[in-house]
Design a protein around this motif. Sequence first.
Motif, mmCIF file in Angstrom:
data_model
loop_
_atom_site.group_PDB
_atom_site.id
_atom_site.type_symbol
_atom_site.label_atom_id
_atom_site.label_comp_id
_atom_site.label_asym_id
_atom_site.label_seq_id
_atom_site.Cartn_x
_atom_site.Cartn_y
_atom_site.Cartn_z
ATOM 1 N N UNK A 249 -4.167 -33.326 36.735
ATOM 2 C CA UNK A 249 -4.260 -32.709 35.418
ATOM 3 C C UNK A 249 -4.482 -31.215 35.632
ATOM 4 N N UNK A 250 -3.677 -30.387 34.952
ATOM 5 C CA UNK A 250 -3.888 -28.949 35.057
ATOM 6 C C UNK A 250 -3.750 -28.293 33.692
ATOM 7 N N UNK A 251 -4.335 -27.115 33.579
ATOM 8 C CA UNK A 251 -4.254 -26.323 32.355
ATOM 9 C C UNK A 251 -3.484 -25.044 32.621
ATOM 10 N N UNK A 252 -2.740 -24.595 31.619
ATOM 11 C CA UNK A 252 -2.028 -23.330 31.743
ATOM 12 C C UNK A 252 -2.922 -22.186 31.253
ATOM 13 N N UNK A 253 -2.368 -20.971 31.192
ATOM 14 C CA UNK A 253 -3.151 -19.791 30.826
ATOM 15 C C UNK A 253 -3.669 -19.842 29.396
ATOM 16 N N UNK A 254 -3.038 -20.650 28.554
ATOM 17 C CA UNK A 254 -3.477 -20.792 27.169
ATOM 18 C C UNK A 254 -4.436 -21.961 26.974
ATOM 19 N N UNK A 255 -4.740 -22.656 28.069
ATOM 20 C CA UNK A 255 -5.668 -23.776 27.995
ATOM 21 C C UNK A 255 -5.027 -25.108 27.695
ATOM 22 N N UNK A 256 -3.709 -25.124 27.571
ATOM 23 C CA UNK A 256 -3.010 -26.388 27.261
ATOM 24 C C UNK A 256 -3.002 -27.309 28.477
ATOM 25 N N UNK A 257 -3.199 -28.591 28.220
ATOM 26 C CA UNK A 257 -3.272 -29.583 29.290
ATOM 27 C C UNK A 257 -1.881 -30.097 29.651
ATOM 28 N N UNK A 258 -1.625 -30.218 30.944
ATOM 29 C CA UNK A 258 -0.392 -30.799 31.462
ATOM 30 C C UNK A 258 -0.764 -31.857 32.499
ATOM 31 N N UNK A 259 0.098 -32.830 32.657
ATOM 32 C CA UNK A 259 -0.086 -33.845 33.694
ATOM 33 C C UNK A 259 1.166 -33.904 34.565
ATOM 34 N N UNK A 260 0.941 -33.983 35.848
ATOM 35 C CA UNK A 260 2.048 -34.153 36.791
ATOM 36 C C UNK A 260 1.746 -35.383 37.637
ATOM 37 N N UNK A 261 2.742 -36.254 37.772
ATOM 38 C CA UNK A 261 2.564 -37.492 38.517
ATOM 39 C C UNK A 261 3.512 -37.535 39.711
ATOM 40 N N UNK A 262 3.137 -38.336 40.695
ATOM 41 C CA UNK A 262 4.028 -38.584 41.828
ATOM 42 C C UNK A 262 5.135 -39.535 41.403
ATOM 43 N N UNK A 263 6.329 -39.271 41.863
ATOM 44 C CA UNK A 263 7.415 -40.212 41.644
ATOM 45 C C UNK A 263 7.149 -41.456 42.485
ATOM 46 N N UNK A 264 7.858 -42.529 42.162
ATOM 47 C CA UNK A 264 7.668 -43.756 42.935
ATOM 48 C C UNK A 264 8.194 -43.550 44.345
#
Length: 575
Positions: A249-264
Amino acid sequence: MEFDLIISALLGIFLFHGLCSSEKAPNYSFMREATTAPAISHYDYIIIGGGTAGCPLAATLSEKYSVLLLERGGSPYGNPNITNLSAFGSALSDLSPNSPSQRFISEDGVINARARVLGGGSCLNAGFYSRAAVEYVRAVGWEGGLVNASYAWVEEKVAFQPPMRGWQSAVRDGLVEVGVEPYNGFTYDHVNGTKIGGTTFDADGRRHTAADLLEYANPKGITLLLHATVHKILFKTKGVSRPLARGVIFRDALGKIHKAYLTRGEMNEVILTSGALGSPQMLMLSGVGPSKQLKAHNITVVLDQPNVGQRMMDNPMNAIFVPSPIPVEVSLIEVVGITSFGSYIEAASGENFAEHYALNDYGMFSPKIGQLSTVPPKRRTPEALKKAINAMSALDDAVFRGGFLLEKIMGPLSTGHLELRTRNPNDNPSVTFNYFQQPEDLRRCVNGLKIIENIIESKSFSKFRYDSLSLPALLNLTASAPVNLLPKHDNVSVSLEQFCKDTVMTIWHYHGGCHVGDVVDQDYKVIGVDKLRVIDGSTFNYSPGTNPQATVMMLGRYMGVRIMNERLAKEKSPN
């Protein structure tokens, strides 16, 4: 004390006047702000930290796989405080929220810095480039042939031979004259004796960093997000024998939350390359660490791992200023004496810079970046720094003509620990290094200072010293020039042991917290967790060579190749 603070301003003598190169920065089509990222994305590899190890690792893995590289800071390109040698120290003194350098103060009282920029510490340091010793490579179990090939891969982009003018040449000749032998000439290799090392500043005074290694990347295989602050690693814990990393889970400069997952894919991974402070901190924030500490911060325990954050180390540095009767060139670290007793002798120099003084009084030993050796560590308060900075303007220009001889001890043997202060990844953790806790570290410092004394008194160095100033004169107050670097005590003569303790500073080579054998295995996989590695200086049991940046960059490339080879071998295996 007032006079001590005035004298401490001498530590700001280095105003470097490199030329601004007209060479254009790389045009990375894959680099963009995290605000442009989708809410959810998938990659074969997710790398947390675009620093000294993260950039070469990401560039390598992108050759065959999809890679997401997350950097909490911005780009170094177009920032003259990073690129130009003339501005060395400016970034380290910048205390703004958007600075590429984030200041922290250890519990020992020594002011330090951690990188917050693409390229990591290679964007902030003095540029010295030197490989680890062959013995070091063997001791940690790396494959020698691949190590050498990985160093060469790095050097093609970022390493150069320094100019070696008067001051540096005198230090080199003085080292040989006083017995730091043999003389090994110019070499990237770590060999006992005196040598000229490499530099990451080119002939135009333009810095090259780990970010330049992204020129090797496959633009179709890599996504680089700037100002992307990772808040935690996501784990799968149900239906598996042990925790399995699955994304971030990471946040950008505006504080918005993003999620990045591993591919299978069985061999896809999350890889931490956030450095000696950032990697143990992120493991703890994600629930991997000492359970008592995690629970104190209401962090769900994924894995009780008491060794995370333990055995933190920082190589102590001590320096002596030598005023020169003649002008000296501007130089950063170019020559090193690798002694037999475990101390490294290096030097840097400045010049009479009256015309630039008002605009650019920064440097490797400046109170503006916290290097205030005239005040013992825990008394280096903001008020003390401010007084020292203000006092600089009252000094005559002539006192800024000269240079520093410094020593850094190998290892070190003294260790400390790191603890969380808050759950905010932008906040610095608490870290203690316990400088000179081990007597051997103190002995090495004293012996290093004795070598410096001999160099100052050598024939080779004679034209850069005043005959009237011996080492005791340089260590104590003199009537002829305010060059004392020594905190005052009641007695006139203070021991070298006390000098080491009272004037200790950092050379920004701190490491540890995720040691091989304690937190990660020989393949840098986190012990007790699947699909998660740590590849950076936090895994080092002691600092490699005289300066670690070459080896950290090498390690990123080395492990990238190893990981790809492992996958290739498994894909070809009939089983």
